[in-house]
Design a protein around this motif. Structure first.
Motif, PDB file in Angstrom:
ATOM      1  N   UNK A  31      61.293  26.779 -17.376  1.00 12.13           N
ATOM      2  CA  UNK A  31      61.119  28.120 -16.849  1.00 12.13           C
ATOM      3  C   UNK A  31      61.712  29.172 -17.780  1.00 12.13           C
ATOM      4  N   UNK A  32      61.436  30.419 -17.426  1.00 15.10           N
ATOM      5  CA  UNK A  32      62.087  31.527 -18.120  1.00 15.10           C
ATOM      6  C   UNK A  32      63.594  31.470 -17.861  1.00 15.10           C
ATOM      7  N   UNK A  33      64.372  32.030 -18.797  1.00 15.30           N
ATOM      8  CA  UNK A  33      65.821  31.989 -18.685  1.00 15.30           C
ATOM      9  C   UNK A  33      66.345  32.771 -17.493  1.00 15.30           C
ATOM     10  N   UNK A  34      67.516  32.363 -16.991  1.00 15.05           N
ATOM     11  CA  UNK A  34      68.090  33.034 -15.820  1.00 15.05           C
ATOM     12  C   UNK A  34      68.703  34.386 -16.167  1.00 15.05           C
ATOM     13  N   UNK A  35      68.628  34.776 -17.422  1.00 13.05           N
ATOM     14  CA  UNK A  35      69.098  36.105 -17.822  1.00 13.05           C
ATOM     15  C   UNK A  35      68.069  37.191 -17.508  1.00 13.05           C
ATOM     16  N   UNK A  36      66.854  36.793 -17.136  1.00 12.32           N
ATOM     17  CA  UNK A  36      65.815  37.775 -16.831  1.00 12.32           C
ATOM     18  C   UNK A  36      66.077  38.447 -15.489  1.00 12.32           C
ATOM     19  N   UNK A  37      65.851  39.743 -15.433  1.00 13.11           N
ATOM     20  CA  UNK A  37      66.094  40.500 -14.210  1.00 13.11           C
ATOM     21  C   UNK A  37      65.019  40.209 -13.158  1.00 13.11           C
ATOM     22  N   UNK A  38      65.421  40.348 -11.898  1.00 15.15           N
ATOM     23  CA  UNK A  38      64.493  40.202 -10.774  1.00 15.15           C
ATOM     24  C   UNK A  38      63.552  41.415 -10.747  1.00 15.15           C
ATOM     25  N   UNK A  39      62.291  41.165 -10.496  1.00 15.14           N
ATOM     26  CA  UNK A  39      61.286  42.235 -10.394  1.00 15.14           C
ATOM     27  C   UNK A  39      60.824  42.323  -8.942  1.00 15.14           C
ATOM     28  N   UNK A  40      61.701  42.835  -8.098  1.00 14.05           N
ATOM     29  CA  UNK A  40      61.468  42.809  -6.658  1.00 14.05           C
ATOM     30  C   UNK A  40      60.209  43.569  -6.274  1.00 14.05           C
ATOM     31  N   UNK A  41      59.462  42.966  -5.356  1.00 13.75           N
ATOM     32  CA  UNK A  41      58.292  43.634  -4.804  1.00 13.75           C
ATOM     33  C   UNK A  41      57.097  43.689  -5.731  1.00 13.75           C
ATOM     34  N   UNK A  42      57.054  42.802  -6.726  1.00 15.33           N
ATOM     35  CA  UNK A  42      55.939  42.817  -7.672  1.00 15.33           C
ATOM     36  C   UNK A  42      55.229  41.468  -7.683  1.00 15.33           C
ATOM     37  N   UNK A  43      54.039  41.463  -8.218  1.00 18.91           N
ATOM     38  CA  UNK A  43      53.304  40.226  -8.470  1.00 18.91           C
ATOM     39  C   UNK A  43      52.338  40.501  -9.607  1.00 18.91           C
ATOM     40  N   UNK A  44      51.644  39.460 -10.046  1.00 20.43           N
ATOM     41  CA  UNK A  44      50.643  39.620 -11.093  1.00 20.43           C
ATOM     42  C   UNK A  44      49.338  38.990 -10.635  1.00 20.43           C
ATOM     43  N   UNK A  45      48.262  39.436 -11.222  1.00 23.53           N
ATOM     44  CA  UNK A  45      46.942  38.932 -10.872  1.00 23.53           C
ATOM     45  C   UNK A  45      46.080  38.899 -12.119  1.00 23.53           C
ATOM     46  N   UNK A  46      44.941  38.239 -12.004  1.00 26.19           N
ATOM     47  CA  UNK A  46      44.025  38.196 -13.133  1.00 26.19           C
ATOM     48  C   UNK A  46      43.111  37.003 -13.040  1.00 26.19           C
ATOM     49  N   UNK A  47      42.708  36.490 -14.206  1.00 23.59           N
ATOM     50  CA  UNK A  47      41.864  35.304 -14.211  1.00 23.59           C
ATOM     51  C   UNK A  47      42.132  34.474 -15.449  1.00 23.59           C
ATOM     52  N   UNK A  48      41.750  33.224 -15.368  1.00 23.53           N
ATOM     53  CA  UNK A  48      41.796  32.286 -16.481  1.00 23.53           C
ATOM     54  C   UNK A  48      40.385  31.798 -16.751  1.00 23.53           C
ATOM     55  N   UNK A  49      40.085  31.526 -18.006  1.00 25.98           N
ATOM     56  CA  UNK A  49      38.788  30.963 -18.343  1.00 25.98           C
ATOM     57  C   UNK A  49      38.844  30.342 -19.732  1.00 25.98           C
ATOM     58  N   UNK A  50      37.806  29.594 -20.078  1.00 31.29           N
ATOM     59  CA  UNK A  50      37.664  29.078 -21.435  1.00 31.29           C
ATOM     60  C   UNK A  50      36.364  29.622 -22.010  1.00 31.29           C
TER      61      UNK A  50
END
Length: 858
Positions: A606-625
């Motif tokens: 995972x990402x390091x525990x030094x990264x700040x919390x991004x409360x109330x957010x999410x990400x979206x999108x798509x994957x493809x080849x």
């Protein structure tokens, strides 16, 4: 052990070497001086001479916004007097927090002394100056600290020159030479001399202010400082070319450009000219760039190391004055009235606050107009295109898209990233800055450059492991789980500045490619017909298939509706994203709140525990080849779902947030929800909502105002009424914590308040309905008009005649109980505390929740 005699000899030798280095540097100054220093102006000579002071005082008396700033500076200066003198205290490698406090105090005291002649400011400033001069150093290894310290002392020395004790002036002059000038010649300290970023502007400004302040007594030391700066300072000025956009982003514009302007203004005021610095290509256009930096949501286009929140930009008053373009400060005047200029933040904007008055004193505010330009396109090191379709309030759409590379100071791997606002809400966001100290304290190396480390080492730099810094978590494209190529640069290859489309097209192939993985990759982002956003990506794979990731961060609640549609919702508004392509793709929702729980794309774990919390957010999108030798075309449209309001005009309903975004907790005893009535009459929360407001207001005097709705959770105990915790169900309905369950149980209830201080006294709010849920026929609630104790309503679950269906929109209907018989009408201009109470008076098993409130505005 070193013998004491040898130790002293060694120290003497080192000091001699430092002095020799200083002397050599001074001797290497240009033979022909830039200025005739014998003609330097008399004190006060920095920024504001005596005649300017009179003009500024006149402007303060005539401009209400300036009166607010003036009062805030003096009030702050009085508070600073009560504080102890600063002490040498580093945080990590920085003394910067102390230097900035010193700068703020000295600037405010000097200003207040000049405007009031009250000796208390002089005495306290002198005490502070002596304390600062007694520091062991001004931490020249991090020369920003030294630059800001020197600048603050220089202003105080110059502005109070006539009344400072001679002994104090001698001590200040010596400190400026010993603690600022001499360390600036040592190689380990003077990185800023060859920098093209904000360090150059800030450090040279501090040193030049010091040199101009003490010129007549220390000319041999001052002249080389100024002459070096005149040459060195061309480096950051070149970065504004050709269009004025700032490579380090809007946040650092407020830092670097503010000090750059102060340097130029000080040369003009003390020596009569900046000798062409301000004529550097693009520099006088940069005010226009900063004008576009914030969207109608109030959030900045926060690329690179930039925070999202908009702050005061006092420096725009200088550009407005120089260009005679008052539209540059039209939004700043709004920010002053909204309180952005008069808040103690220990920020860039706070400590240079007097600049707004100094640089704005000659402006004609009767001719201040809103901007008319709808798009700004800036090429250069970090190219950007920014669109704003409407400058009135929160109206219209706002789009920012960027190119560039990882070779500019404070860059992220965010090439191709975009932000998007509609009518005051940000839908596509950037995570922005993570505080440096939170990373440095954990040993994370976030500094360096491609020039310093070379492309290979910069590509592998630890900086790009930070969640907020790499491309996977920006609103851009990534291929084959690779970080963007730090040696590549994305350019704007086409802009759309007229007609039905406003925006730009960016070439992303140079940052995606390492070994010609793609033949081409472009992103076109445009606002169409001032109605919706369209993102068009074209990626052509080369000899091998390419895995593509399309990503976007948001603070809205995201839901996949079908294989082509994602619905975003926030604050009662809905945005629909439609995805189409000529090859198969899979829509995805990605977490972003806690990076330490998220698998890193580029490594095991995972990402390091030094990264700040991004409360109330999410990400979206798509994957493809994308198959080999195939050109893939992707289109994403953002269309606001217009919800036809079914309420009558001038009716406001505060509906429970579903899903729940409201604040709650065992020790959360009350909540204040600010709700804005926009200039167009819409109602919207000004922060993460505790209630979704619906309504359309036509009462003219209510437009542009904000009311604050307060709830206090209470419980009746054997000793009286006690505080209780607020609870919210999953669909946001209101309950009380502390009993057998989290509903509103027997002897639990609420007090309501409504702050209408911003409204005209003739404007009224009448409470007409309250929503109850889980309320059966055996339950009861006592509702009291606390403004008139003889008006009380006992609502029972059997009183079905009081329940009314209230249609909010075509697809949203709720049940509310008519309480208009209580006669609760509240006038504007007042804060109505505890105007109503409601308590559960049922049996021990009784429990219910509150789902909303209705008000009529007149």
């Amino acid at each position: 052990m070193l013998h004491i005699k040898n130790y002293r000899a060694t120290v003497s030798l080192l000091i001699g070497m430092v002095l020799m280095s200083f002397a050599i540097q001074a001797q290497n100054a240009p033979a022909t001086e830039t200025y005739n220093y014998a003609k330097i102006a008399s004190h006060p000579r920095l920024l504001l001479n005596n005649e300017d002071e009179k003009a500024m005082a006149k402007a303060i008396g005539a401009v209400p916004e300036f009166k607010k700033i003036d009062a805030f500076i003096k009030e702050s200066a009085d508070k600073f007097i009560l504080q102890e003198p600063l002490v040498f205290e580093k945080k990590g490698k920085r003394l910067l927090a102390v230097s900035r406090k010193a700068f703020t105090r000295l600037y405010y005291w000097s200003y207040s002394y000049r405007l009031t002649k009250d000796k208390k400011y002089l005495d306290r400033a002198e005490k502070e100056m002596l304390a600062l001069c007694a520091f062991e150093s001004w931490n020249p290894s991090h020369f920003l600290d030294t630059g800001e310290m020197c600048l603050g002392l220089a202003i105080a020395y110059d502005w109070m020159y006539a009344d400072l004790k001679e002994s104090t002036k001698q001590i200040v002059r010596k400190a400026i030479v010993e603690k600022a000038f001499k360390p600036s010649y040592l190689k380990e300290n003077n990185f800023f001399v060859e920098s093209s970023g904000n360090w150059n502007s800030v450090c040279n400004a501090g040193l030049v202010f010091g040199a101009l302040a003490i010129m007549e007594d220390e000319k041999n030391e001052c002249v080389p400082i100024i002459e070096r700066a005149m040459k060195s300072n061309l480096l950051p000025l070149a970065a504004y070319a050709p269009d004025g956009n700032y490579p380090e982003g809007p946040g650092y514009w407020n830092y670097g450009t503010s000090f750059q302007v102060m340097l130029i203004a000080a040369l003009e005021s003390a020596l009569g000219s900046d000798n062409g610095l301000s004529k550097s290509p693009g520099f006088m256009k940069t005010g226009n760039y900063m004008q576009f930096a914030a969207g109608n949501s109030g959030s900045l286009f926060n690329y690179s190391d930039c925070g999202e929140r908009q702050v005061a930009s006092a420096t725009l008053f200088w550009f407005a004055d120089k260009t005679k373009n008052t539209s540059l400060i039209s939004k700043e005047m709004e920010l002053i009235n909204a309180g952005y200029y008069t808040v103690a933040e220990n920020s860039d904007s706070e400590r240079i606050l007097p600049n707004a008055l100094i640089f704005g004193k000659n402006l004609n505010f009767s001719k201040t107009i809103l901007p008319t330009q709808k798009i700004f396109v800036g090429h250069g090191k970090i190219p950007v295109a920014i669109v704003r379709t409407d400058w009135n309030g929160t109206n219209g759409q706002y789009l920012g898209i960027k190119g560039g590379g990882a070779d500019a100071g404070h860059s992220h791997l965010d090439q191709g990233s975009f932000v998007y606002d509609v009518n005051g809400l940000r839908w596509a966001m950037d995570f922005g800055l993570q505080s440096y100290i939170t990373l440095e304290s954990k040993g994370v190396d976030i500094w360096g450059s491609i020039e310093e480390k070379g492309a290979e080492k910069w590509q592998a730099a630890e900086r790009w492991d930070v969640f907020k810094y790499n491309n996977f978590n920006h609103n851009t494209l990534s291929i084959n789980n690779k970080k963007h190529n730090v040696a590549g640069k994305a350019t704007i290859i086409e802009s759309f500045e007229k007609g039905k489309e406003l925006g730009a097209k960016v070439d992303l192939a140079p940052v995606l490619n390492f070994n010609n993985e793609v033949k081409m990759a472009t992103r076109k982002a445009v606002i169409v017909d001032e109605s919706y956003l369209k993102i068009e990506d074209v990626v052509e794979a080369n000899l091998n298939p390419v895995d593509l990731r399309w990503n976007m961060a948001t603070a809205a609640t995201a839901k996949i509706v079908d294989k082509n549609t994602i619905k975003l919702s926030q604050k009662g508004k809905v945005m629909v994203l439609k995805f189409t392509a000529n090859i198969p793709f899979t829509l995805v929702l990605r977490p972003s709140e806690d990076p330490s729980k998220i698998k890193a794309e580029f490594k095991e774990g995972n990402y390091g525990d030094y990264n700040q919390i991004n409360k109330g957010t999410s990400m979206l999108g798509f994957d493809c080849q994308i198959p080999a030798n195939t050109k893939a075309n992707f289109t994403v449209t953002f269309t606001e779902q217009k919800q036809e309001l079914k309420l009558k005009p001038n009716v406001i309903v505060l509906d429970a947030t579903d899903p729940n975004t409201a604040s709650e907790g065992d020790a959360k005893y009350f909540d204040v929800s600010p709700i804005q009535i926009t200039d167009s009459g819409d109602v919207a929360p000004t922060e993460t909502p505790d209630w979704n407001p619906y309504g359309k207001i036509t009462v003219a005097k209510a437009l542009g105002k904000t009311f604050k709705f307060r709830i206090d959770a209470k419980a009746i105990t054997s000793t009286g009424i006690a505080e209780a915790g607020i609870d919210r169900s999953n669909n946001g309905q209101l309950g009380i914590r502390g009993g057998g369950n989290n509903g509103i149980e027997k002897n639990e209830g609420l007090l309501l308040g409504l702050d209408l201080s911003e409204f005209d006294s003739a404007t009224t709010f009448k409470l007409t309905k309250i929503g109850f849920t889980l309320f059966d026929a055996t339950e009861s609630c006592v509702i009291n008009n606390r403004k008139s104790q003889n008006k009380m309503l006992v609502y029972k679950g059997s009183d079905t005649d009081l329940v009314q269906d209230v249609k909010l929109t075509a697809d949203r209907q709720i049940k509310l109980v008519d309480v208009s018989s209580l006669g609760i009408t509240l006038n504007g201009g007042l804060n109505h505390q505890d105007f109503l109470s409601l308590f559960n008076t049922g049996d021990e098993k009784s429990t219910f929740r509150i789902s909303g409130f209705e008000f009529e505005v007149k």
